[in-house]
Scaffold this active site. Structure first.
Site, PDB file in Angstrom:
ATOM      1  N   HIS A 105       0.791  -1.210  -0.194  1.00 41.49           N
ATOM      2  CA  HIS A 105       0.412  -0.183   0.002  1.00 41.49           C
ATOM      3  C   HIS A 105       0.741   1.400  -0.248  1.00 41.49           C
ATOM      4  CE1 HIS A 105      -2.466  -3.207   0.918  1.00 41.49           C
ATOM      5  NE2 HIS A 105      -2.373  -3.886   1.557  1.00 41.49           N
ATOM      6  N   GLU A 142      -1.427   0.389   7.989  1.00 44.21           N
ATOM      7  CA  GLU A 142      -0.736  -0.860   7.541  1.00 44.21           C
ATOM      8  C   GLU A 142       0.431  -0.231   6.574  1.00 44.21           C
ATOM      9  OE1 GLU A 142      -1.285  -4.624   4.251  1.00 44.21           O
ATOM     10  OE2 GLU A 142      -3.355  -3.282   4.565  1.00 44.21           O
ATOM     11  N   HIS A 197       3.121  -7.445   4.131  1.00 39.84           N
ATOM     12  CA  HIS A 197       1.807  -6.402   4.548  1.00 39.84           C
ATOM     13  C   HIS A 197       1.296  -7.254   6.056  1.00 39.84           C
ATOM     14  CE1 HIS A 197       0.057  -5.572   0.037  1.00 39.84           C
ATOM     15  NE2 HIS A 197       1.214  -5.832  -0.244  1.00 39.84           N
ATOM     16  N   GLU A 279       1.812 -11.868   5.441  1.00 39.76           N
ATOM     17  CA  GLU A 279       0.349 -11.043   6.337  1.00 39.76           C
ATOM     18  C   GLU A 279       1.211 -11.577   7.432  1.00 39.76           C
ATOM     19  OE1 GLU A 279      -2.555  -9.456   2.941  1.00 39.76           O
ATOM     20  OE2 GLU A 279      -2.014  -9.257   5.517  1.00 39.76           O
TER      21      GLU A 279
HETATM   22 ZN   LIG Z   1      -1.949  -5.245   2.835  1.00 39.71          ZN
END
Ligand SMILES: [Zn+2]
Length: 315
Positions: A105, A142, A197, A279
């Site tokens: 992101h 995030e 992430h 993640e």
């Molecule tokens: Zn993400």
């Protein structure tokens, strides 16, 4: 954040064999004593669906799905911050190796919704350029988490002599879009690529998981050459992430193996070099959020990912 509007995963109750699976994971890469546990695994997931709807409801901005990219690179924001303190040493166990790190992101994506919502080609289908990502209930984004862990990871890898390239370094107004993120890894001829992430899922869903590319062929996508090496890379990162952080694999994705395989992520589908996503935990679970917001834990997370990459590159 778990990037997946289409097929919400069915949360699985951890089976008694989960701990055994974890040990197998660690032993699979010849690692003993890496069955650390933060207890996440012990508690069955509340079956929270990480589908955007739930996250969107609580996340400040629309949940993240790393999807494909526009061709025109996003206008730059400010010059890239030079790598903090550790210049790449010529020598070291990773000298001659190139690692690309993709901080998931962008903290300003929410200011550019029309740009990031543009549909781009990911080979098998079209998806939006990028998404905003999720955040903790206290508002830790995030996108800030991924930049922080990526900087720590870069320093650790450079100290071993690796050439490290970031897909962006807080120096773009938005994005880059996921097809450009994949292209940066391909163009760099990376020996390994990791996209960093953190997830946004229901409370009680805890732990990390590593996303591996499925065998995909269509349009500009052909992962046939990277599926095997990416699984090797991903398995080592999962095992050594457990050892470095003491965190258990996800209790709601991957059957407690810490591994998940996806065919709908542009960043993987378009990669021609070994690549995985990680993640690191669930930003929406208070216990995981306490870890993710801790600088000390983020350093351990970076160390676990770096160890996995080194283990893979040193074979
Ligand atoms: Zn993400």
């Amino acid at each position: 954040m778990r990037h997946d509007e289409s097929v919400p995963p069915t949360p699985r109750r951890p089976k008694p064999a989960a701990a055994a699976a974890l040990t197998v994971l660690c032993l699979g890469i010849g690692l003993s004593g890496c069955g650390g546990d933060s207890g996440a695994q012990a508690q069955p997931g509340k079956g929270g669906d990480p589908a955007p709807s739930s996250a969107a409801a609580s996340a400040p901005a629309s949940p993240a799905t790393p999807s494909p990219a526009s061709t025109s690179p996003a206008p730059s924001k400010k010059p890239a911050s030079p790598s903090p303190s550790t210049p790449a040493t010529a020598s070291g166990p990773l000298s001659g190796k190139t690692v690309v790190i993709d901080p998931g992101h962008n903290p300003d994506n929410h200011l550019h919704t029309s740009e990031i919502n543009r549909q781009v080609d990911i080979g098998t289908t079209h998806k939006e350029c990028d998404t905003t990502g999720t955040s903790t209930n206290s508002g830790y984004a995030e996108a800030r988490f991924t930049l922080d862990v990526s900087h720590r990871l870069r320093t650790l890898l450079q100290a071993q002599g690796a050439k490290v390239v970031l897909t962006y370094d807080d120096d773009r107004a938005f994005g880059p879009c996921v097809d450009e993120r994949a292209r940066i890894g391909n163009k760099a001829g990376a020996d390994a690529v990791v996209s960093v992430h953190a997830d946004g899922s229901a409370v009680g869903n805890r732990g990390f998981h590593v996303i591996l590319p499925a065998s995909v062929r269509g349009g500009g996508a052909d992962t046939s050459k990277i599926v095997g090496p990416s699984r090797d890379l991903g398995t080592r990162i999962a095992g050594l992430f457990v050892r470095a952080t003491g965190s258990a694999p996800s209790n709601y994705i991957g059957g407690n193996t810490g591994l998940d395989t996806r065919k709908d992520l542009g960043g993987l589908n378009l990669s021609t070099v070994p690549k995985v996503f990680i993640e690191c935990g669930n930003m929406r679970d208070p216990k995981d959020a306490a870890l993710l917001t801790s600088a000390g834990w983020r350093q351990k997370a970076a160390q676990g990912i770096a160890d996995g990459i080194s283990s893979y590159l040193n074979g």
